[in-house]
Design a protein around this motif. Structure first.
Motif, PDB file in Angstrom:
ATOM      1  N   UNK A 185      -6.936  -2.444  10.646  1.00 39.89           N
ATOM      2  CA  UNK A 185      -8.354  -2.713  10.874  1.00 39.89           C
ATOM      3  C   UNK A 185      -8.804  -4.045  10.267  1.00 39.89           C
ATOM      4  N   UNK A 186      -7.955  -4.613   9.412  1.00 38.46           N
ATOM      5  CA  UNK A 186      -8.306  -5.867   8.759  1.00 38.46           C
ATOM      6  C   UNK A 186      -6.999  -6.507   8.299  1.00 38.46           C
ATOM      7  N   UNK A 187      -7.061  -7.728   7.815  1.00 32.51           N
ATOM      8  CA  UNK A 187      -5.833  -8.431   7.431  1.00 32.51           C
ATOM      9  C   UNK A 187      -5.285  -7.906   6.088  1.00 32.51           C
ATOM     10  N   UNK A 188      -4.142  -7.199   6.108  1.00 33.83           N
ATOM     11  CA  UNK A 188      -3.619  -6.598   4.874  1.00 33.83           C
ATOM     12  C   UNK A 188      -3.228  -7.635   3.826  1.00 33.83           C
ATOM     13  N   UNK A 189      -3.064  -8.891   4.231  1.00 31.39           N
ATOM     14  CA  UNK A 189      -2.711  -9.914   3.253  1.00 31.39           C
ATOM     15  C   UNK A 189      -3.937 -10.372   2.470  1.00 31.39           C
ATOM     16  N   UNK A 190      -5.116 -10.040   3.000  1.00 27.97           N
ATOM     17  CA  UNK A 190      -6.338 -10.545   2.388  1.00 27.97           C
ATOM     18  C   UNK A 190      -7.185  -9.456   1.729  1.00 27.97           C
ATOM     19  N   UNK A 191      -7.310  -8.322   2.400  1.00 24.45           N
ATOM     20  CA  UNK A 191      -8.099  -7.248   1.783  1.00 24.45           C
ATOM     21  C   UNK A 191      -7.150  -6.174   1.273  1.00 24.45           C
ATOM     22  N   UNK A 192      -7.574  -5.488   0.207  1.00 25.33           N
ATOM     23  CA  UNK A 192      -6.664  -4.542  -0.439  1.00 25.33           C
ATOM     24  C   UNK A 192      -6.386  -3.327   0.427  1.00 25.33           C
ATOM     25  N   UNK A 193      -7.443  -2.699   0.910  1.00 25.77           N
ATOM     26  CA  UNK A 193      -7.247  -1.438   1.609  1.00 25.77           C
ATOM     27  C   UNK A 193      -7.440  -1.627   3.110  1.00 25.77           C
ATOM     28  N   UNK A 194      -6.396  -1.400   3.882  1.00 26.20           N
ATOM     29  CA  UNK A 194      -6.555  -1.451   5.338  1.00 26.20           C
ATOM     30  C   UNK A 194      -5.916  -0.203   5.922  1.00 26.20           C
ATOM     31  N   UNK A 195      -6.337   0.163   7.112  1.00 28.15           N
ATOM     32  CA  UNK A 195      -5.737   1.336   7.754  1.00 28.15           C
ATOM     33  C   UNK A 195      -5.249   0.952   9.151  1.00 28.15           C
ATOM     34  N   UNK A 196      -4.150   1.551   9.613  1.00 26.40           N
ATOM     35  CA  UNK A 196      -3.710   1.242  10.964  1.00 26.40           C
ATOM     36  C   UNK A 196      -4.708   1.797  11.988  1.00 26.40           C
ATOM     37  N   UNK A 197      -4.851   1.084  13.076  1.00 27.06           N
ATOM     38  CA  UNK A 197      -5.726   1.546  14.155  1.00 27.06           C
ATOM     39  C   UNK A 197      -4.838   2.306  15.134  1.00 27.06           C
ATOM     40  N   UNK A 198      -5.114   3.579  15.350  1.00 28.74           N
ATOM     41  CA  UNK A 198      -4.194   4.383  16.168  1.00 28.74           C
ATOM     42  C   UNK A 198      -4.254   4.060  17.652  1.00 28.74           C
ATOM     43  N   UNK A 199      -5.441   3.759  18.120  1.00 23.01           N
ATOM     44  CA  UNK A 199      -5.564   3.567  19.568  1.00 23.01           C
ATOM     45  C   UNK A 199      -6.465   2.383  19.870  1.00 23.01           C
ATOM     46  N   UNK A 200      -6.039   1.589  20.836  1.00 24.47           N
ATOM     47  CA  UNK A 200      -6.849   0.446  21.270  1.00 24.47           C
ATOM     48  C   UNK A 200      -6.772   0.331  22.785  1.00 24.47           C
ATOM     49  N   UNK A 201      -7.837  -0.124  23.400  1.00 29.72           N
ATOM     50  CA  UNK A 201      -7.742  -0.405  24.835  1.00 29.72           C
ATOM     51  C   UNK A 201      -7.108  -1.792  24.984  1.00 29.72           C
ATOM     52  N   UNK A 202      -6.645  -2.111  26.191  1.00 32.43           N
ATOM     53  CA  UNK A 202      -6.060  -3.438  26.402  1.00 32.43           C
ATOM     54  C   UNK A 202      -7.074  -4.540  26.080  1.00 32.43           C
ATOM     55  N   UNK A 203      -8.338  -4.292  26.446  1.00 31.42           N
ATOM     56  CA  UNK A 203      -9.368  -5.317  26.193  1.00 31.42           C
ATOM     57  C   UNK A 203      -9.519  -5.572  24.698  1.00 31.42           C
ATOM     58  N   UNK A 204      -9.561  -4.493  23.927  1.00 30.29           N
ATOM     59  CA  UNK A 204      -9.719  -4.652  22.479  1.00 30.29           C
ATOM     60  C   UNK A 204      -8.495  -5.370  21.893  1.00 30.29           C
TER      61      UNK A 204
END
Ligand code: ASP
Ligand code: MG
Length: 440
Positions: A226-245
């Motif tokens: 959901x955010x850049x793991x190299x920059x912010x401490x806590x990030x979570x994987x996004x399970x589903x995205x549309x092609x547009x997103x």
């Protein structure tokens, strides 16, 4: 049939290559495996090419020798039995002999592409030797026989499909195929490539051409976050995205997938999965036609952006003004990312600054020009984000003490982009992580 693509780090160490062999033989469905070059190889080949181009053959030779030692080391740990050791040695010898021959002949653009192709040729051939040693039945499919681009450097799925199906028909009984990512032939029949990071694109083109059940992109992170793991401490994987997103995120800085690889999968409706070789059971991210719940899914940042403002009272009530401005950028083949307008000014951003000087010179007659370098585009992506209640309030409510230079809202229903100074990138990504996702 499915496609499984492994990036440089997934095959960069002998022990990782063994893991790849396990993953590709785990299921019952036939698989086409697409491999990148071992990590670091393409960069080394770029350096070799550049040094040959500028006539620095001594440095080029040193680089070739260094790379060769790396491969000799690699195969000594990859294969253990006599016939395989001989085969692997012969493959390394053949490709490095080729590089040493190029060193002696006069350099050309076409030859530089030949140099770059060695990485994927080596990784797939060595993987094939390893599979053979393990008694795993498979077929090596030469990408140069089916992957092609036209004179505009665009891959043509139609002809790729015809050639690839012919090849596959020859080996009907096989269930495992291995091929090179990145490399292809151009309209002149020469060896060429799909640009840096292009192995993802190969995978997606193959998946489209064979109407694969899924195109799996295996890397060393558990999907798009959901955010850049190299920059912010806590990030979570996004399970589903549309092609547009996914397209918005891939383009605006999320480094996980080559932006061009979205369209073939999207056009041929093949779902794309982003998976982690180190954690194969993790869900990762699935990109498909399905747009799940409305709302914000992720933010990404695109660096090295330059903003240009053209201010002119002549723009007031005039028509054709924007066209004239855009023509300048078209002339210098410079893509524009963001634009915002007021009645008397227009601001736009570019990330290719090779022709900035010429562009600015040609813009001069249109009005007062201001340039802001070192900017970043912060892109907030989600399904139907513009329909999300109070989104603007939440977005701007999250940002404290950071001047925003531009805002782009409504261009796509899935994206809101902000332009801020690069020095505020970390701060804004952290603030958005808290404000939009409740993550610290
Ligand atoms: N080996 C190529 C590169 O490093 C292609 C890829 O890995 O996707 O750019
Ligand atoms: Mg890559």
């Amino acid at each position: 049939m499915k496609v499984m693509k492994f990036g440089g780090t997934s095959v960069g160490k002998p022990e990782r290559m063994l893991q790849v062999a396990e993953l590709v033989t785990a299921g019952d469905e036939p698989v086409i495996v697409v491999l990148s070059a071992l990590s670091g190889t393409t960069n080394a080949l770029v350096t070799i090419g550049e040094n040959i181009a500028k006539g620095d053959r001594t440095v080029a030779k040193q680089e070739i020798d260094k790379l060769q030692t790396h491969y000799q080391d690699f195969i000594s740990k990859l294969v253990k039995k006599e016939p395989s050791i001989e085969k692997a040695k012969a493959i390394v010898a053949e490709h490095f002999e080729f590089l040493n021959i190029i060193l002696k002949i006069s350099f050309s653009e076409a030859l530089s592409k030949d140099i770059l192709a060695q990485g994927e040729l080596l990784s797939t051939k060595l993987f094939s030797v390893y599979l053979e040693e393990q008694g795993i039945d498979h077929e090596l499919l030469p990408a140069l026989e089916f992957m092609s681009i036209d004179s505009y450097d665009e891959p043509q799925i139609g002809s790729i499909k015809i050639r690839l199906s012919q090849l596959l028909r020859k080996h009907k009984a096989k269930k495992l195929f291995v091929t090179q990512g990145y490399i292809c032939r151009n309209a002149r029949g020469e060896v060429d490539n799909l640009k840096r990071g292009g192995s993802d694109y190969t995978a997606s083109l193959i998946a489209a051409a064979i109407s694969a059940s899924v195109c799996e992109i295996w890397t060393d992170i558990d999907g798009m976050h959901n955010n850049d793991p190299r920059i912010v401490k806590k990030t979570v994987p996004v399970e589903q995205l549309s092609f547009e997103e996914a397209a918005e995120l891939a383009y605006f800085g999320a480094k996980i997938l080559h932006p061009a690889s979205i369209w073939p999968a999207q056009t041929y409706k093949v779902p794309v999965k982003l998976l982690n070789t180190m954690q194969p059971e993790a869900k990762g991210t699935t990109i498909s036609e399905i747009s799940e719940s409305v709302g914000v899914k992720a933010v990404a940042a695109k660096d090295n952006i330059t903003a240009i403002r053209i201010k002119s009272s002549r723009m007031l009530l005039a028509y054709g003004f924007l066209r004239k401005i855009f023509e300048v950028f078209e002339k210098y083949r410079t893509p524009i990312d963001m634009i915002t307008t007021s009645e008397v000014a227009v601001s736009l951003t570019i990330d290719h600054t090779t022709h900035l000087k010429d562009i600015l010179k040609e813009l001069e007659p249109f009005g007062t020009i201001e340039v802001d370098k070192d900017q970043v585009i912060i892109s907030v992506v989600g399904n139907e984000i513009s329909q999300t209640k109070d989104i603007i309030k939440r977005l701007f409510g999250s940002i404290v003490n950071i001047p925003v230079r531009m805002v782009s809202y409504g261009g796509s229903p899935h994206n809101i982009s902000l332009l801020v100074s690069a020095k505020n990138k970390t701060k804004i990504l952290q603030q958005l992580n808290k404000g939009m996702f409740g993550l610290d």
